[in-house]
Design a protein around this motif. Sequence first.
Motif, mmCIF file in Angstrom:
data_model
loop_
_atom_site.group_PDB
_atom_site.id
_atom_site.type_symbol
_atom_site.label_atom_id
_atom_site.label_comp_id
_atom_site.label_asym_id
_atom_site.label_seq_id
_atom_site.Cartn_x
_atom_site.Cartn_y
_atom_site.Cartn_z
ATOM 1 N N SER A 63 26.803 -14.628 -47.552
ATOM 2 C CA SER A 63 26.412 -13.279 -47.992
ATOM 3 C C SER A 63 24.902 -13.156 -48.164
ATOM 4 N N ARG A 71 29.655 -10.231 -46.279
ATOM 5 C CA ARG A 71 28.782 -11.183 -45.611
ATOM 6 C C ARG A 71 27.549 -10.483 -45.026
ATOM 7 N N ARG A 95 29.333 -17.613 -39.151
ATOM 8 C CA ARG A 95 28.349 -17.159 -40.136
ATOM 9 C C ARG A 95 27.356 -16.153 -39.568
#
Length: 821
Positions: free
Chosen positions: A314, A468, A679
């Motif tokens: 995040s 995120r 990610r």
Amino acid sequence: MSQFADVILPLPLHKYYTYRIPAELKENLSTGSRVIVPFGRKKYYTAIVIFTHNHAPADYETKEIISLLDNEPILRRPQLKFWEWIAGYYFCSVGDVYKAALPSGLKLESETLVSPNPDYEENPDNRLIERESILLDTLSKYPKISVQDLEKESGLRNILPVIRTLLDKEALFITEQIKRKYRPKTETYIKLAFGPEEQEKLRPIFEQLAPAKKQLKLLMAYLELSSFMQRGQFKEVPRNTLLERADVSSSVLSGLIDKGILISYKREISRLDTSGRSAEPAHALNTVQQKALDQIFHSFKDKEVTLLHGVTSSGKTEIYIHLIQEVIQKGRQVLYLVPEIALTTQLTTRLQRVFGDSLAIYHSKFTDNERVEIWNNLLKDKGIRVILGVRSSIFLPFRDLGLVIVDEEHENTYKQQDPAPRYHARNAAIVLASMHGAKTLLGSATPALESYYNAQQGKYGFVELTSRFEDIQLPRILVANTQELRRKKQMTGNISPLLLDEANQALKRGEQVILFQNRRGFAPVIECKLCAWVPKCKYCDVTLTYHKRYHQLTCHYCGYTCEVPRQCPACGHTEIDIRGFGTERIEEDIAQYFPDYQIARMDLDTTRTRKAYEQLIEDFEQHKTQILVGTQMITKGLDFDNVSVVGILSADTMMNFPDFRAHERAFQLMAQVAGRAGRKKRQGTVILQTAQPEHPLIQQVINHDYAGMFHTQLKERQQFSYPPFFRLIYIYLKHRDETILNSVACSYATRLRQVFAHRILGPDLPPVARIQSLYIRKIVLKVENNASMAKVRELLYQAQDDMLKDERFKSVTVYYDVDPM
């Protein structure tokens, strides 16, 4: 004028010792100074002065301080107070804290030296045995030699008993000398024998050196390096750099020094990497991150501690960077704690980009000399503003701490296990921050239950990051039912077809894969096929782990190793089976499935050194390796852009561990390792292998349901009086004789029940009930959160003292683990 000083010795002593201050030291000696003092028979230690006074102790005669090591104290004012808090809260001595806090290089200790007695003559009635003769013959070659060097020179092992017998026969003497561990690093520099104001001297020197081509070449190289060509300066130049640039031998340089043209001298230099890095602006925060940062600032107005609960990826680190900038602009310092050395490796690059040379790294893989230099830099205010470090960083001499960040605050590696002090760095950091008037930020995607509870109750501030970075979705988690797959004979090895298929597709797309197995080695057990014999450690109550690479069995508790038997020692059968699997086995298996891809393994066996850590991470970041197999080391906040598939190979072993925190810890590990997937580019995939797909905890992991796990566990904790509703203290007793240990453990538990009643559980056997030939028993004490720890400590010590009055129990070891993990 003060005549006496109370000092801390680096020994587990529960009181300070008083020494006389010699007249010549009175003026310079003060609280926090290092002094050399005698203690015991012919032993010398580096002690630290606590305070000075005029009162001689009544129960013993004071010895005199031998010397003062520093003109100024090496500790700052809050440090001694902090040490005393740790010793008091975690039930240990301040000497234990001193040993953990100070780098070894700042603790001078005496080294035993052995010297021969020139007047010794062998007595016919008491002749020397062979080992004694060999030792004396070796010793005769040296006026004095250390015990370690004597062992090397003589070729004998375990020579202390031999030295003792020779001492009794007056064949040798023993003395002590103080051994200084820290040595400043020096480098040889070269400069011209005259200054830039005498430049006219250069012309005749050039004419003089015309026939000596190599010397002239060296002089020209010096002038180039010393900025003469650009600015007309004659700067000093490192000797090695000069020789390398001129490409000549050291004899050429010696010739110029002999002629008086150049001069050579040594200069102390720093071991720290201060290469004049320039700082760059931090990346701008997005709207969600900026909102979280504003909420943290608002929370800090009335809360000392704030919990940042942000899902994996995040962007918590960028928020930390902006917070740090705010603090150091006010002239204050920042401590940024991480749970694992591997994390410092990745974070260093990101932080150095923004903070340049004002950043320093501090952890155990650094040499002791490097740690001393960081200590001295902070002590003397030489420019360090941000410390990135592991748990031991809380002991550094901060001048004015303004912020402490505890990243991945849930990690159990923040808790020191052995030896004492058995402190928790997160909890200690909160106290340290309060002593400096600083704020503490705890950050995690899966906070510790205690931290989340404190935030929910309003004790801590609370900020959430629920999305995120760049709105990339949390990974989808697919379950592979290993029980069903094995029943249908669709899975014979340790890796499910679903995981193999997902990994294969990812690798073909040029993406990377992480496989998580929380056990190192090749296999946890080997077993005889006929009689089911399993090899166990000689010194601990654990099975030996098979390491195929070294073809040996290893105990992960004491380090004992042995060869793998060719036949069963119990029945003689020659077929020995391998059961279970560790990271080494997975590495071998996956290499057979994917022979065309590079595989790396990250566990305790492959990361013994700092460079090994850094190399593994760098290779994976640069895509030199495509598959990373690892233990929980790979779960701790590492950031790899290109990982799209993560495999959790054995969820059940984590859930079934006999500990009240097992489900919380299993959720944290699985959620954290799942967070390594997808990610940056797109949603990642996690394959979770389990034989219990319907287990409530597995469902909570699949749904990323931290709140569900929290409320389930909280009900259980409240029902059975566990943290966060009660405080735990584990009391461990150890002894070589199991009968004596059982007797003393029952006696101690009985005494404690008279004081603490139903709050005492045990004595019981811990999961591993013998380590290094010492049997272990555990007593559990549960105390209410509002109970006085000082009173609890006093009652425990009183019961311990009463128990140890019995002569049979004198050699029993007792220690306490407060807030165990």
